[in-house]
Motif scaffolding. Structure first.
Motif, PDB file in Angstrom:
ATOM      1  N   LEU B  39      32.948 -28.451  46.517  1.00 38.03           N
ATOM      2  CA  LEU B  39      32.951 -27.088  45.990  1.00 38.03           C
ATOM      3  C   LEU B  39      31.583 -26.708  45.440  1.00 38.03           C
ATOM      4  O   LEU B  39      31.087 -25.603  45.669  1.00 38.03           O
ATOM      5  N   PHE B  40      30.962 -27.641  44.720  1.00 38.01           N
ATOM      6  CA  PHE B  40      29.633 -27.371  44.170  1.00 38.01           C
ATOM      7  C   PHE B  40      28.671 -27.040  45.303  1.00 38.01           C
ATOM      8  O   PHE B  40      27.906 -26.087  45.248  1.00 38.01           O
ATOM      9  N   GLN B  41      28.713 -27.882  46.337  1.00 30.73           N
ATOM     10  CA  GLN B  41      27.794 -27.684  47.452  1.00 30.73           C
ATOM     11  C   GLN B  41      28.029 -26.328  48.128  1.00 30.73           C
ATOM     12  O   GLN B  41      27.098 -25.591  48.414  1.00 30.73           O
ATOM     13  N   PHE B  42      29.305 -25.989  48.330  1.00 33.62           N
ATOM     14  CA  PHE B  42      29.622 -24.721  48.999  1.00 33.62           C
ATOM     15  C   PHE B  42      29.181 -23.535  48.169  1.00 33.62           C
ATOM     16  O   PHE B  42      28.660 -22.548  48.679  1.00 33.62           O
ATOM     17  N   SER B  43      29.391 -23.624  46.839  1.00 37.21           N
ATOM     18  CA  SER B  43      29.098 -22.451  46.004  1.00 37.21           C
ATOM     19  C   SER B  43      27.606 -22.295  45.759  1.00 37.21           C
ATOM     20  O   SER B  43      27.155 -21.212  45.403  1.00 37.21           O
ATOM     21  N   LEU B  44      26.829 -23.383  45.935  1.00 38.69           N
ATOM     22  CA  LEU B  44      25.392 -23.279  45.671  1.00 38.69           C
ATOM     23  C   LEU B  44      24.578 -23.023  46.929  1.00 38.69           C
ATOM     24  O   LEU B  44      23.413 -22.656  46.840  1.00 38.69           O
TER      25      LEU B  44
END
Lengths: 226, 226
Positions: B39-44
């Motif tokens: 999720l972190f990777q997708f949102s950043l």
């Protein structure tokens, strides 16, 4: 003398003090040289935050008192003080925002003391939420007291962590170690408003505790009648 | 005292045994940790430099969110089969139960954090070999602070309405100092600087840990009585 007339007298005294404070803030205190009239927000902002700290101190005292003695009076004191503390913290943040917009050019900034005040606000809103979720008075008192103690013990930790994290706010002029550089009329007007806010707080607190006492008595009466 | 230490050990052993047999928390938390990384990777977004600058914050967000789920569950098993009454009937000081639960929570969180950190290293392609000793100290101190208050509040909210919301609402504001300190210290450690550069933060963390632990030990008996 009984309780009620004293409280009523306190209310009138608070009203008079507030009017006097307002008069001093606008009539007696001079216009600040740099910021102009906007600076007069200070006469609300600073007394509000001092009152909020007083309130959270009373939450701590009430919480410890309740855990030590299991007497509902302590719990009612803590609960009333927490509600007022949240109210005055809210006033602090709102008045600070209004003051910050023309002077700093922004409603909100993640400065150290803004942040720690906001955290304080959140902790005690959580305290009130917890109270709303537990019906049984004795259990509610115990749980709330634990949160009240954790919250108060956390205040210095929050203070230092946020201070090291960021600092933009002017340092406290009243509570600092050096003698205050405020001009005497401004300091006097501030003092008057602080006294007025403290009286108002005392009046609200007495009233709120009394209401809570009546609520508890009515609840117990209803249980007994059943 | 030996009886006290034995009671702490029994609670710890019981919790670890239950966890080993059911693997309820551990499996779910590990999967949750992995999910968070995605999720972190997708949102950043794919921008490498952008991700790198917020890595310490992301790491601790992962730890805190996984910790919230794990800690929040730690007393739920006690509600079934009259286990809660069993705890209440345990002879001696109730703080032994607190320390036992705290220890089992620390074990669980350490395992989860170690694996989340490993996944972090793989997915975000960072070299932490030099940072590892410093990181170990920071994570140990931060986890301890999170678990001390978390265990206390988890016991309190286990039998309260809207528990799932109330637990994070109470815990997160209190944990802000821990988060600020750990993220800053992690930044120092990941940058390969000596940990002495973050000494003030580590001292603050240690002080906070001590304060939380003392409050937890002193007040746990009040939250255990349902």
């Amino acid at each position: 003398m009984s309780y009620r007339p004293v409280v009523r007298a306190l209310g009138w005294l608070a009203l008079l003090a507030l009017l006097a404070g307002l008069g001093m803030a606008f009539g007696y205190a001079p216009r600040e040289a740099v910021q102009g009239n906007v600076q007069r927000i200070m006469y609300v902002h600073v007394p509000a935050v001092l009152t909020a700290y007083l309130a959270f101190g009373l939450v701590l005292i009430g919480s410890i008192g309740y855990l030590a003695s299991a007497r509902m009076g302590w719990d009612r004191l803590a609960a009333a003080a927490a509600e007022l503390g949240v109210l005055f913290t809210g006033i602090t943040i709102a008045s600070g925002s209004i003051w910050g917009r023309p002077t700093w050019g922004t409603w909100w900034t993640w400065d150290a003391r803004l942040t720690s005040t906001a955290i304080l606000f959140l902790v005690y809103v959580g305290y009130l939420l917890l109270r709303a979720m537990v019906e049984e008075p004795e259990r509610r008192g115990r749980f709330a007291a634990v949160v009240g103690i954790v919250g108060a013990a956390n205040i210095p930790i929050v203070h230092f962590s946020v201070k090291w994290w960021r600092a933009l706010h002017q340092p406290s002029t009243i509570l600092g170690p050096e003698p205050s550089p405020i001009a005497a009329p401004i300091a006097l007007a501030l003092l008057a408003n602080w006294v007025a806010f403290t009286l108002l707080f005392a009046y609200f607190l007495a009233r709120r505790v009394e209401i809570a006492r009546l609520e508890d008595a009515a609840l117990q009466g209803a249980v007994r009648a059943r | 005292m030996s009886g006290y230490a034995r009671r702490v050990g029994i609670v710890l052993w019981k919790d670890l045994l239950v966890e080993r047999r059911t693997k309820e928390s551990l499996n779910a938390l590990l999967f949750f940790g992995l999910l968070l990384l995605f999720l972190f990777q997708f949102s950043l977004g794919p921008d490498r430099a952008q991700v790198e600058s917020v890595l310490p914050g992301l790491l601790w967000l992962g730890f805190v969110l996984a910790g919230l789920l794990g800690l929040g569950r730690s007393f739920l098993a006690e509600r079934d089969n009259d286990c809660w009454e069993g705890l209440l009937l345990t002879p001696g000081d109730k703080s032994a139960i607190y320390l036992g639960k705290l220890a089992s929570n620390l074990v669980l969180m350490t395992v989860v954090e170690a694996l989340v950190l490993g996944l972090f290293v793989i997915f975000f392609d960072i070299d932490i070999r030099r940072a590892l000793p410093g990181l170990f100290i920071v994570v140990a101190l931060g986890t301890f602070g999170l678990a001390t208050v978390g265990t206390l509040f988890a016991a309190m909210t286990a039998n309260v309405r809207a528990r799932e919301v109330l637990f994070p609402v109470l815990l997160l504001p209190v944990q802000v100092p821990v988060l600020l300190a750990t993220v800053s210290a992690t930044q120092v450690a990941l940058a390969g600087q000596p940990l002495a550069d973050a000494r003030a933060w580590l001292q603050l963390l240690a002080a906070a840990d001590l304060v939380y632990l003392v409050i937890g030990v002193l007040t746990f008996e009040f939250v255990l009585e349902a």
